[in-house]
Design a protein around this motif. Structure first.
Motif, PDB file in Angstrom:
ATOM      1  N   MET A 106       0.817  -1.219   0.000  1.00 51.10           N
ATOM      2  CA  MET A 106       0.000   0.000   0.000  1.00 51.10           C
ATOM      3  C   MET A 106       0.851   1.271   0.000  1.00 51.10           C
ATOM      4  N   PRO A 107       1.950   1.323   0.773  1.00 58.04           N
ATOM      5  CA  PRO A 107       2.814   2.494   0.628  1.00 58.04           C
ATOM      6  C   PRO A 107       3.379   2.637  -0.790  1.00 58.04           C
ATOM      7  N   LEU A 108       3.730   1.509  -1.422  1.00 57.39           N
ATOM      8  CA  LEU A 108       4.201   1.593  -2.808  1.00 57.39           C
ATOM      9  C   LEU A 108       3.120   2.148  -3.719  1.00 57.39           C
ATOM     10  N   LYS A 109       1.894   1.715  -3.503  1.00 53.49           N
ATOM     11  CA  LYS A 109       0.791   2.160  -4.349  1.00 53.49           C
ATOM     12  C   LYS A 109       0.517   3.653  -4.168  1.00 53.49           C
ATOM     13  N   TYR A 110       0.427   4.100  -2.931  1.00 53.40           N
ATOM     14  CA  TYR A 110      -0.009   5.476  -2.687  1.00 53.40           C
ATOM     15  C   TYR A 110       1.122   6.494  -2.649  1.00 53.40           C
TER      16      TYR A 110
ATOM     17  N   ALA B  82       4.433   5.861  -4.066  1.00 52.84           N
ATOM     18  CA  ALA B  82       5.316   5.775  -5.227  1.00 52.84           C
ATOM     19  C   ALA B  82       4.561   5.556  -6.537  1.00 52.84           C
ATOM     20  N   GLY B  83       3.266   5.322  -6.456  1.00 46.28           N
ATOM     21  CA  GLY B  83       2.482   5.117  -7.668  1.00 46.28           C
ATOM     22  C   GLY B  83       2.702   3.771  -8.331  1.00 46.28           C
ATOM     23  N   ILE B  84       3.254   2.818  -7.604  1.00 47.75           N
ATOM     24  CA  ILE B  84       3.490   1.471  -8.142  1.00 47.75           C
ATOM     25  C   ILE B  84       2.333   0.592  -7.681  1.00 47.75           C
ATOM     26  N   ARG B  85       1.464   0.219  -8.591  1.00 53.52           N
ATOM     27  CA  ARG B  85       0.227  -0.470  -8.223  1.00 53.52           C
ATOM     28  C   ARG B  85       0.323  -1.991  -8.251  1.00 53.52           C
ATOM     29  N   GLU B  86       1.211  -2.561  -9.023  1.00 51.98           N
ATOM     30  CA  GLU B  86       1.220  -4.002  -9.258  1.00 51.98           C
ATOM     31  C   GLU B  86       1.417  -4.846  -7.998  1.00 51.98           C
ATOM     32  N   PRO B  87       2.360  -4.518  -7.101  1.00 46.15           N
ATOM     33  CA  PRO B  87       2.502  -5.362  -5.906  1.00 46.15           C
ATOM     34  C   PRO B  87       1.228  -5.411  -5.066  1.00 46.15           C
ATOM     35  N   ASN B  88       0.511  -4.320  -5.007  1.00 45.78           N
ATOM     36  CA  ASN B  88      -0.720  -4.273  -4.219  1.00 45.78           C
ATOM     37  C   ASN B  88      -1.775  -5.225  -4.781  1.00 45.78           C
ATOM     38  N   ILE B  89      -1.824  -5.339  -6.080  1.00 42.55           N
ATOM     39  CA  ILE B  89      -2.791  -6.237  -6.714  1.00 42.55           C
ATOM     40  C   ILE B  89      -2.510  -7.676  -6.315  1.00 42.55           C
ATOM     41  N   TYR B  90      -1.268  -8.121  -6.500  1.00 40.19           N
ATOM     42  CA  TYR B  90      -0.930  -9.523  -6.250  1.00 40.19           C
ATOM     43  C   TYR B  90      -0.944  -9.868  -4.769  1.00 40.19           C
ATOM     44  N   ILE B  91      -0.385  -9.005  -3.953  1.00 40.46           N
ATOM     45  CA  ILE B  91      -0.402  -9.259  -2.511  1.00 40.46           C
ATOM     46  C   ILE B  91      -1.838  -9.204  -1.996  1.00 40.46           C
TER      47      ILE B  91
END
Length: 95
Positions: free
Chosen positions: A24-28, A30-39
């Motif tokens: 979630m920190p990566l998503k919000y 850094a704008g990196i959404r992919e790890p949030n999807i899989y995790i």
């Protein structure tokens, strides 16, 4: 069933911490959404498996709804499944 329940508790807790502490920190931030999807998918599967496993395990141990409610609430809290493992599941494996 005890070993499976302990494993589910640990894996669900780890996936919960990874979801909120890493993806979630990566998503919000850094704008990196992919790890949030899989995790998120993995955590969702483990959450449902833990809830169903807790229901089956509580029935097997002849514990009532109060204990199942504790497992359910623990699954919603950070570190909750680790607490349930340490407080209720681990002592059963030692006896």
């Amino acid at each position: 069933m005890l070993l499976s329940m302990r494993l589910l508790a640990i894996l669900e807790g780890i996936s919960y911490l990874l979801l909120f502490g890493f993806s979630m920190p990566l998503k919000y931030w850094a704008g990196i959404r992919e790890p949030n999807i899989y995790i998120g998918y993995v955590h969702g599967f483990l959450f449902i498996a833990f809830i169903i496993g807790a229901f089956v395990f509580c029935r097997q141990q002849q514990w009532g709804w109060k204990m199942y409610t504790k497992f359910f609430i623990a699954s919603l809290l950070p570190y909750g499944t680790f607490y349930m493992d340490e407080k209720y599941l681990k002592p059963l494996s030692n006896s």
